[in-house]
Design a protein around this motif. Structure first.
Motif, PDB file in Angstrom:
ATOM      1  N   ILE A 102      -8.461   1.972  -2.007  1.00 26.46           N
ATOM      2  CA  ILE A 102      -7.314   1.529  -1.213  1.00 26.46           C
ATOM      3  C   ILE A 102      -7.805   1.182   0.192  1.00 26.46           C
ATOM      4  O   ILE A 102      -8.810   1.740   0.654  1.00 26.46           O
ATOM      5  CB  ILE A 102      -6.222   2.615  -1.165  1.00 26.46           C
ATOM      6  CG1 ILE A 102      -6.811   3.942  -0.669  1.00 26.46           C
ATOM      7  CG2 ILE A 102      -5.549   2.779  -2.520  1.00 26.46           C
ATOM      8  CD1 ILE A 102      -5.781   5.052  -0.462  1.00 26.46           C
ATOM      9  N   SER A 132      -3.375   0.422  -4.936  1.00 24.79           N
ATOM     10  CA  SER A 132      -3.529   1.532  -5.876  1.00 24.79           C
ATOM     11  C   SER A 132      -3.175   1.115  -7.302  1.00 24.79           C
ATOM     12  O   SER A 132      -3.829   1.551  -8.264  1.00 24.79           O
ATOM     13  CB  SER A 132      -2.655   2.710  -5.443  1.00 24.79           C
ATOM     14  OG  SER A 132      -1.293   2.319  -5.333  1.00 24.79           O
ATOM     15  N   THR A 149      -8.347   6.594  -4.222  1.00 22.11           N
ATOM     16  CA  THR A 149      -6.929   6.300  -4.078  1.00 22.11           C
ATOM     17  C   THR A 149      -6.145   7.584  -3.855  1.00 22.11           C
ATOM     18  O   THR A 149      -6.720   8.687  -3.842  1.00 22.11           O
ATOM     19  CB  THR A 149      -6.422   5.554  -5.331  1.00 22.11           C
ATOM     20  OG1 THR A 149      -5.078   5.127  -5.127  1.00 22.11           O
ATOM     21  CG2 THR A 149      -6.486   6.435  -6.562  1.00 22.11           C
ATOM     22  N   MET A 202       0.992  -2.240  -0.737  1.00 24.28           N
ATOM     23  CA  MET A 202      -0.006  -1.193  -0.582  1.00 24.28           C
ATOM     24  C   MET A 202       0.664   0.181  -0.556  1.00 24.28           C
ATOM     25  O   MET A 202       1.706   0.365   0.074  1.00 24.28           O
ATOM     26  CB  MET A 202      -0.799  -1.399   0.722  1.00 24.28           C
ATOM     27  CG  MET A 202      -1.535  -2.723   0.799  1.00 24.28           C
ATOM     28  SD  MET A 202      -2.892  -2.786  -0.404  1.00 24.28           S
ATOM     29  CE  MET A 202      -3.609  -4.387   0.004  1.00 24.28           C
TER      30      MET A 202
END
Length: 307
Positions: A102, A132, A149, A202
């Motif tokens: 990420i 993710s 992540t 995100m």
């Protein structure tokens, strides 16, 4: 009786699944489009199954096609694992570790790759900044060896997890902003600033949105960028404020004319970790990554950069 399935046919099928376009898939495989199309038709004949929905262009896969595509990913991954295992027996791991991270974790990845490189000097690493959900998809389709992540309710099932650190949030703002005089800034105050942030696709942005909502505010950035580099450019050049993970300071520090202030902690710190597919037999590269991060205390090293 089905005929023999060739590895090359499976490679073409996986490329088509990735590109969703015959021409682009053929280009990715360095063959002509007729060659790729003929190979997939031959695969259909050998399996006695319609794999591809065809019209004037690629329209997707049949149900049987989706199943075949899944097996293709698995078979090619096992082929690659065979080569990796033989290389390791001959003199050490030489494969490329494919890691999806990420954006807010990208600044922490050098700590992982340094440990991995020391343990496996002949190996290589490829890092991609991904949402993710894309990390989850690529792990499922054998396109990644590991992900960095959030470990939460969006973490995909069927994965092993190793906690790396707990993310906390800082506000980057101009040194002459009145809020810079505070040791800790409230989320309500941060919401009033001209901010740049990651987009809602995100997971980090969704966490920030939820935290703002918890105090009755809404995050409304004037600029959205899909990478931490993009945020840094706007903080440094336009001196926009930004809510950043503490990993930022480890990699970038604070741009000239700006300062960093902790935000009030009103929710538990999100946990960020390494995830790998929980498969038998386990991926050799994934196991090597798990080995180097287990007990490495990466969280402590990241905290050292925070004043």
């Amino acid at each position: 009786m089905p005929g023999d399935v060739l590895i090359r046919q499976l490679e073409y099928l996986v490329a088509l699944g990735r590109e969703r376009h015959f021409g682009r898939a053929a280009a990715a495989c360095h063959v002509s489009q007729p060659t790729l199309s003929a190979a997939i038709r031959k695969l259909e004949s050998e399996l006695d199954a319609v794999i591809v929905l065809r019209g004037r262009r690629f329209e997707g896969f049949t149900d049987e096609g989706e199943r075949v595509l899944g097996w293709a990913h698995r078979i090619l991954a096992e082929r690659d694992a065979l080569y990796t295992d033989l290389d390791r027996m001959r003199g050490g791991l030489t494969a490329t570790a494919r890691i999806g991270a990420i954006p807010t974790a990208i600044p922490a990845t050098p700590l992982i790759t340094d440990l991995f490189g020391r343990r496996n000097p002949l190996a290589r690493v490829r890092i991609e900044a991904l949402p993710s959900r894309e990390i989850s998809r690529r792990l499922t389709e054998f396109e990644l060896d590991a992900g960095v992540t959030y470990l939460d309710d969006e973490t995909p099932p069927g994965t092993r997890r190793v906690e790396l650190y707990r993310e906390r949030y800082l506000l980057l703002l101009r040194e002459d902003d009145p809020q810079a005089e505070n040791d800790v800034v409230t989320w309500e105050a941060a919401a009033q600033l001209r901010l740049c942030a990651l987009p809602p696709s995100m997971r980090n942005r969704r966490i920030l949105d939820a935290t703002m909502a918890a105090v009755g505010e809404r995050l409304a950035p004037v600029v959205e960028a899909d990478s931490v580099d993009g945020l840094y450019a706007h903080v440094a050049a336009r001196r926009l404020a930004s809510i950043v993970a503490h990993t930022w300071l480890h990699a970038f520090g604070v741009p000239a004319g700006m300062c960093a202030r902790p935000l009030a902690e009103i929710r538990p710190r999100p946990v960020v970790g390494l995830i790998v597919p929980d498969r038998v037999p386990a991926s050799i590269v994934a196991e090597a990554l798990v080995d180097v991060v287990t007990g490495a205390d990466i969280g402590r090293r990241l905290e050292e950069a925070v004043p």
